[in-house]
Design an enzyme around this catalytic site. Structure first.
Site, PDB file in Angstrom:
ATOM      1  N   ARG A  53       0.856  -1.180   0.000  1.00  0.00           N
ATOM      2  CA  ARG A  53       0.000   0.000   0.000  1.00  0.00           C
ATOM      3  C   ARG A  53       0.896   1.234   0.000  1.00  0.00           C
ATOM      4  O   ARG A  53       2.033   1.192   0.468  1.00  0.00           O
ATOM      5  CB  ARG A  53      -0.907   0.015   1.226  1.00  0.00           C
ATOM      6  CG  ARG A  53      -1.866  -1.164   1.332  1.00  0.00           C
ATOM      7  CD  ARG A  53      -2.704  -1.054   2.610  1.00  0.00           C
ATOM      8  NE  ARG A  53      -3.667  -2.137   2.726  1.00  0.00           N
ATOM      9  CZ  ARG A  53      -3.461  -3.262   3.404  1.00  0.00           C
ATOM     10  NH1 ARG A  53      -2.291  -3.447   4.032  1.00  0.00           N
ATOM     11  NH2 ARG A  53      -4.384  -4.199   3.467  1.00  0.00           N
ATOM     12  N   LYS A  70      -2.501  -2.394   7.978  1.00  0.00           N
ATOM     13  CA  LYS A  70      -3.717  -1.899   8.630  1.00  0.00           C
ATOM     14  C   LYS A  70      -3.910  -2.571   9.980  1.00  0.00           C
ATOM     15  O   LYS A  70      -3.674  -3.760  10.135  1.00  0.00           O
ATOM     16  CB  LYS A  70      -4.935  -2.165   7.736  1.00  0.00           C
ATOM     17  CG  LYS A  70      -5.020  -1.253   6.513  1.00  0.00           C
ATOM     18  CD  LYS A  70      -6.331  -1.478   5.779  1.00  0.00           C
ATOM     19  CE  LYS A  70      -6.487  -0.505   4.627  1.00  0.00           C
ATOM     20  NZ  LYS A  70      -7.768  -0.699   3.905  1.00  0.00           N
TER      21      LYS A  70
END
Length: 314
Positions: A163, A187
């Protein structure tokens, strides 16, 4: 006027006593569950809108709102032609909030129990071809510190499917080029190991040895792998601009963003025969159901091949 810190939200604008409970929930999901600023901000906005609607209907606080009132609010969203994905996100926010109310002993029942999830159209993620990726990487060839850095960034995006926030926050201590691995904090502060391809390792070594020292400024100790011309870590926006410019130089007309390189990473692995569970682990998806969207990409490609080459496929 002082600027607000990027990891701090302004207080809820919900009416009456609704606001303080929302503020408590937002602090909880950011501090305890590790939700990003952007996700928490979206949830706060959704709950503020929900609270305003409930207050307009005569309700005074979350503790006494009947589940039927919440269901009417959600149904009203759908009748107003609010996008299905937006409605789905709002329902997710409310469901998480309902669990928080129970955990905090503010309610005994599940406020969201009557909500029904909307049916969403399945999105097939776009991706680049191997030839397009080759053109993007070729455009970053060169021996200047900037060219070495940009090539390493592009190679790592495509090689490991990170990401944009993960690449921006990558620390030198988490990069093991001898083993060809990078340790990522994703995350929810979840840690995972992701392989780094051989060509990406070569580009990273060249950058670390002959490129990165040029970006280190006297008196500033930085442990970020990638540094800007000012000697600081990259922001997500700067990386987005870097990828867009690399695609423009390569003559690619698609809207190329870091996330498209992530999609391309997963799609090319699947096309090459990689196991879906392995791709899930490398991407850091909590559920394999999220990763399964890439099987639709492969199915679409096979369908196109059949239509093109089978005698009765047209």
């Amino acid at each position: 006027m002082p600027r607000r810190k990027p990891d701090t939200l302004v207080p809820s604008r919900a009416p009456g006593s609704f606001a303080s409970t929302i503020d408590g929930f937002i602090n909880h999901v950011m501090l305890e569950r590790g939700l990003s600023f952007n996700t928490a901000s979206s949830y706060q906005s959704d709950l503020d809108l929900c609270a305003a609607s409930l207050a307009q209907a005569g309700h005074r606080d979350w503790e006494t709102v009947p589940p039927e009132a919440l269901s009417r609010w959600a149904n009203a969203l759908a009748s107003k032609a609010v996008a299905a994905r937006s409605v789905a996100r709002k329902r997710t926010a409310v469901r998480m909030f309902a669990r928080y109310l129970i955990a905090e002993d503010l309610r005994k029942d599940d406020l969201s129990r009557l909500l029904v999830a909307p049916k969403l159209p399945r999105r097939i993620p776009d991706s680049l071809t191997a030839e397009e990726i080759g053109r993007i990487l070729a455009g970053a060839e060169g021996g200047s510190p900037k060219q070495l850095r940009d090539r390493a960034i592009l190679e790592l995006f495509y090689s490991s499917g990170l990401r944009v926030s993960e690449l921006a926050g990558l620390d030198l201590l988490r990069l093991d080029l001898e083993a060809g691995l990078v340790r990522i904090i994703g995350k929810g502060d979840k840690e995972r190991l992701v392989p780094v391809g051989a060509e990406a390792c070569v580009s990273l070594r060249r950058y670390l040895e002959a490129g990165r020292p040029s970006f280190v400024k006297p008196g500033r100790t930085r442990t970020s792998v990638f540094l800007t011309e000012r000697g600081g870590p990259f922001s997500r926006k700067t990386l987005w601009l870097l990828v867009r410019e690399a695609a423009r130089r390569a003559g690619i007309r698609k809207a190329v963003k870091p996330h498209l390189l992530r999609h391309t990473f997963a799609t090319h692995l699947l096309e090459g025969g990689a196991d879906l569970r392995a791709i899930q682990e490398m991407l850091g998806h909590a559920s394999v159901a999220t990763t399964q969207v890439y099987t639709a990409v492969e199915g679409k490609r096979l369908g196109e091949q059949h239509a093109r080459f089978h005698p009765r496929g047209k």
